[in-house]
Design a protein around this motif. Structure first.
Motif, PDB file in Angstrom:
ATOM      1  N   ALA A 141       0.889  -1.259  -0.064  1.00 45.83           N
ATOM      2  CA  ALA A 141       0.038   0.116  -0.081  1.00 45.83           C
ATOM      3  C   ALA A 141       1.006   1.283   0.066  1.00 45.83           C
ATOM      4  CB  ALA A 141      -0.811   0.040   1.256  1.00 45.83           C
ATOM      5  N   SER A 142       2.168   1.098   0.352  1.00 45.60           N
ATOM      6  CA  SER A 142       2.798   2.394   0.519  1.00 45.60           C
ATOM      7  C   SER A 142       3.320   2.922  -1.237  1.00 45.60           C
ATOM      8  CB  SER A 142       4.332   1.925   1.073  1.00 45.60           C
ATOM      9  OG  SER A 142       5.136   1.031   0.199  1.00 45.60           O
ATOM     10  N   GLY A 143       2.997   2.383  -2.158  1.00 47.98           N
ATOM     11  CA  GLY A 143       3.301   3.090  -3.594  1.00 47.98           C
ATOM     12  C   GLY A 143       4.292   2.112  -3.962  1.00 47.98           C
ATOM     13  N   PRO A 144       4.620   2.754  -5.185  1.00 45.42           N
ATOM     14  CA  PRO A 144       5.468   1.854  -6.192  1.00 45.42           C
ATOM     15  C   PRO A 144       6.767   1.796  -5.652  1.00 45.42           C
ATOM     16  CG  PRO A 144       5.071   3.930  -6.989  1.00 45.42           C
ATOM     17  CD  PRO A 144       4.270   3.974  -5.873  1.00 45.42           C
ATOM     18  N   ALA A 145       7.760   0.666  -5.738  1.00 44.78           N
ATOM     19  CA  ALA A 145       8.855   0.561  -5.603  1.00 44.78           C
ATOM     20  C   ALA A 145       9.855   1.857  -5.934  1.00 44.78           C
ATOM     21  CB  ALA A 145       9.598  -0.849  -5.634  1.00 44.78           C
ATOM     22  N   ILE A 146      10.905   2.074  -5.155  1.00 44.84           N
ATOM     23  CA  ILE A 146      12.048   3.019  -5.918  1.00 44.84           C
ATOM     24  C   ILE A 146      13.305   2.134  -6.202  1.00 44.84           C
ATOM     25  CG2 ILE A 146      13.391   4.983  -5.320  1.00 44.84           C
ATOM     26  CD1 ILE A 146      10.988   5.845  -3.410  1.00 44.84           C
ATOM     27  N   PRO A 147      13.702   2.336  -7.156  1.00 46.60           N
ATOM     28  CA  PRO A 147      15.023   1.256  -7.398  1.00 46.60           C
ATOM     29  C   PRO A 147      16.113   1.813  -6.286  1.00 46.60           C
ATOM     30  CG  PRO A 147      14.556   2.107  -9.391  1.00 46.60           C
ATOM     31  CD  PRO A 147      13.420   2.859  -8.232  1.00 46.60           C
ATOM     32  N   VAL A 148      16.689   0.912  -5.894  1.00 46.42           N
ATOM     33  CA  VAL A 148      18.056   0.968  -4.973  1.00 46.42           C
ATOM     34  C   VAL A 148      19.234   0.828  -5.694  1.00 46.42           C
ATOM     35  CG1 VAL A 148      19.021   0.159  -2.791  1.00 46.42           C
ATOM     36  CG2 VAL A 148      16.451   0.348  -2.820  1.00 46.42           C
ATOM     37  N   THR A 149      20.356   2.013  -5.526  1.00 48.57           N
ATOM     38  CA  THR A 149      21.283   1.893  -6.307  1.00 48.57           C
ATOM     39  C   THR A 149      22.436   2.189  -5.360  1.00 48.57           C
ATOM     40  OG1 THR A 149      21.430   4.237  -6.816  1.00 48.57           O
ATOM     41  CG2 THR A 149      20.401   2.846  -8.418  1.00 48.57           C
ATOM     42  N   SER A 150      23.663   2.032  -5.653  1.00 46.38           N
ATOM     43  CA  SER A 150      24.931   2.341  -4.794  1.00 46.38           C
ATOM     44  C   SER A 150      24.757   3.684  -4.242  1.00 46.38           C
ATOM     45  CB  SER A 150      26.112   2.077  -5.445  1.00 46.38           C
ATOM     46  OG  SER A 150      26.335   2.850  -6.525  1.00 46.38           O
ATOM     47  N   GLU A 151      24.230   4.576  -5.080  1.00 49.89           N
ATOM     48  CA  GLU A 151      24.018   5.885  -4.768  1.00 49.89           C
ATOM     49  C   GLU A 151      23.001   6.123  -3.554  1.00 49.89           C
ATOM     50  OE1 GLU A 151      23.642   5.264  -7.984  1.00 49.89           O
ATOM     51  OE2 GLU A 151      25.791   5.718  -8.525  1.00 49.89           O
ATOM     52  N   THR A 152      22.082   5.259  -3.473  1.00 53.34           N
ATOM     53  CA  THR A 152      20.993   5.265  -2.506  1.00 53.34           C
ATOM     54  C   THR A 152      21.777   4.946  -1.156  1.00 53.34           C
ATOM     55  OG1 THR A 152      19.257   4.456  -4.092  1.00 53.34           O
ATOM     56  CG2 THR A 152      18.888   4.308  -1.784  1.00 53.34           C
ATOM     57  N   PHE A 153      22.794   3.943  -1.227  1.00 52.69           N
ATOM     58  CA  PHE A 153      23.446   3.550   0.101  1.00 52.69           C
ATOM     59  C   PHE A 153      24.425   4.690   0.547  1.00 52.69           C
ATOM     60  CE2 PHE A 153      21.846  -0.512  -1.128  1.00 52.69           C
ATOM     61  CZ  PHE A 153      21.454  -0.913  -0.220  1.00 52.69           C
ATOM     62  N   ASP A 154      24.938   5.451  -0.521  1.00 52.31           N
ATOM     63  CA  ASP A 154      25.677   6.363  -0.143  1.00 52.31           C
ATOM     64  C   ASP A 154      25.012   7.769   0.316  1.00 52.31           C
ATOM     65  OD1 ASP A 154      27.875   5.136  -1.304  1.00 52.31           O
ATOM     66  OD2 ASP A 154      27.676   6.109  -3.346  1.00 52.31           O
ATOM     67  N   ARG A 155      24.003   8.226  -0.186  1.00 54.26           N
ATOM     68  CA  ARG A 155      23.099   9.291   0.715  1.00 54.26           C
ATOM     69  C   ARG A 155      22.701   8.821   2.007  1.00 54.26           C
ATOM     70  NH1 ARG A 155      19.333   8.828  -2.555  1.00 54.26           N
ATOM     71  NH2 ARG A 155      17.564   8.032  -1.326  1.00 54.26           N
ATOM     72  N   MET A 156      22.167   7.316   2.230  1.00 53.56           N
ATOM     73  CA  MET A 156      21.925   6.990   3.487  1.00 53.56           C
ATOM     74  C   MET A 156      22.916   7.029   4.622  1.00 53.56           C
ATOM     75  SD  MET A 156      19.619   3.677   2.393  1.00 53.56           S
ATOM     76  CE  MET A 156      19.158   3.007   4.078  1.00 53.56           C
ATOM     77  N   ARG A 157      24.266   6.565   4.126  1.00 58.87           N
ATOM     78  CA  ARG A 157      25.555   6.888   4.826  1.00 58.87           C
ATOM     79  C   ARG A 157      25.797   8.181   5.410  1.00 58.87           C
ATOM     80  NH1 ARG A 157      27.382   2.942   0.839  1.00 58.87           N
ATOM     81  NH2 ARG A 157      27.214   1.052   1.812  1.00 58.87           N
ATOM     82  N   GLU A 158      25.735   9.112   4.281  1.00 61.95           N
ATOM     83  CA  GLU A 158      25.704  10.380   4.370  1.00 61.95           C
ATOM     84  C   GLU A 158      24.949  11.111   5.424  1.00 61.95           C
ATOM     85  OE1 GLU A 158      25.984  12.668   0.898  1.00 61.95           O
ATOM     86  OE2 GLU A 158      27.321  11.411   0.074  1.00 61.95           O
ATOM     87  N   GLU A 159      23.567  10.672   5.341  1.00 65.40           N
ATOM     88  CA  GLU A 159      22.544  11.151   6.391  1.00 65.40           C
ATOM     89  C   GLU A 159      22.886  10.693   7.656  1.00 65.40           C
ATOM     90  OE1 GLU A 159      18.860  10.088   4.541  1.00 65.40           O
ATOM     91  OE2 GLU A 159      19.112  11.354   2.832  1.00 65.40           O
ATOM     92  N   LEU A 160      23.239   9.592   7.696  1.00 68.77           N
ATOM     93  CA  LEU A 160      23.495   8.764   9.258  1.00 68.77           C
ATOM     94  C   LEU A 160      24.801   9.407   9.888  1.00 68.77           C
ATOM     95  CD1 LEU A 160      23.204   6.909  11.338  1.00 68.77           C
ATOM     96  CD2 LEU A 160      24.716   5.131  10.019  1.00 68.77           C
ATOM     97  N   ALA A 161      25.854   9.867   8.852  1.00 66.22           N
ATOM     98  CA  ALA A 161      27.039  10.543   9.360  1.00 66.22           C
ATOM     99  C   ALA A 161      26.789  11.854   9.838  1.00 66.22           C
ATOM    100  CB  ALA A 161      28.026  10.533   8.473  1.00 66.22           C
ATOM    101  N   LYS A 162      25.882  12.565   9.157  1.00 64.41           N
ATOM    102  CA  LYS A 162      25.384  13.939   9.690  1.00 64.41           C
ATOM    103  C   LYS A 162      24.605  13.971  11.059  1.00 64.41           C
ATOM    104  CE  LYS A 162      24.919  15.993   4.887  1.00 64.41           C
ATOM    105  NZ  LYS A 162      23.764  16.288   4.010  1.00 64.41           N
ATOM    106  N   ARG A 163      23.514  12.716  11.157  1.00 67.45           N
ATOM    107  CA  ARG A 163      22.907  12.817  12.456  1.00 67.45           C
ATOM    108  C   ARG A 163      23.741  12.486  13.438  1.00 67.45           C
ATOM    109  NH1 ARG A 163      18.277   8.103  12.535  1.00 67.45           N
ATOM    110  NH2 ARG A 163      19.970   6.821  13.346  1.00 67.45           N
ATOM    111  N   LEU A 164      24.615  11.475  13.210  1.00 65.10           N
ATOM    112  CA  LEU A 164      25.792  11.014  14.316  1.00 65.10           C
ATOM    113  C   LEU A 164      26.615  12.377  14.830  1.00 65.10           C
ATOM    114  CD1 LEU A 164      26.859   7.336  13.143  1.00 65.10           C
ATOM    115  CD2 LEU A 164      25.144   8.278  15.098  1.00 65.10           C
ATOM    116  N   ARG A 165      26.952  13.139  14.087  1.00 70.28           N
ATOM    117  CA  ARG A 165      27.634  14.525  14.040  1.00 70.28           C
ATOM    118  C   ARG A 165      26.909  15.341  15.083  1.00 70.28           C
ATOM    119  NH1 ARG A 165      30.044  13.861   8.979  1.00 70.28           N
ATOM    120  NH2 ARG A 165      28.424  15.190   7.844  1.00 70.28           N
ATOM    121  N   ARG A 166      25.801  15.447  14.516  1.00 66.51           N
ATOM    122  CA  ARG A 166      24.632  16.212  15.431  1.00 66.51           C
ATOM    123  C   ARG A 166      24.564  15.894  16.761  1.00 66.51           C
ATOM    124  NH1 ARG A 166      21.442  16.656  10.643  1.00 66.51           N
ATOM    125  NH2 ARG A 166      20.196  14.835  11.409  1.00 66.51           N
TER     126      ARG A 166
END
Length: 85
Positions: free
Chosen positions: A57-82
């Motif tokens: 029900a959440s909608g169509p799937a979004i392709p997961v690429t290596s860029e997706t994981f890079d973005r997730m790592r960056e967001e996590l690193a920013k959150r950990l720094r905060r």
């Protein structure tokens, strides 16, 4: 292993005794443990069905690429720094 005592009406005790003898259980405890395991499996299956339905029900799937994981790592690193500040 913990011990638990329960009280049953005579008809329920008779039913359990029949289930033990007809079902190939070694004891009443074995029968009750099997009932509990069955209930645990049923609850897990219901949760899985619910999660699948939510995913569908959440909608169509979004392709997961290596860029997706890079973005997730960056967001996590920013959150950990905060959180470290």
């Amino acid at each position: 292993m913990a011990t638990m005592n329960i009280s049953l009406s005579d008809p329920l005790k008779q039913f359990v005794d029949e289930e033990v003898s007809e079902g190939g259980y070694s004891s009443t405890s074995d029968y009750v443990r099997d009932l509990i395991r069955q209930r645990q499996r049923a609850k897990a299956e219901n949760l899985l069905r619910q999660l699948i339905a939510e995913g569908l029900a959440s909608g169509p799937a979004i392709p997961v690429t290596s860029e997706t994981f890079d973005r997730m790592r960056e967001e996590l690193a920013k959150r950990l720094r905060r959180e470290a500040d």
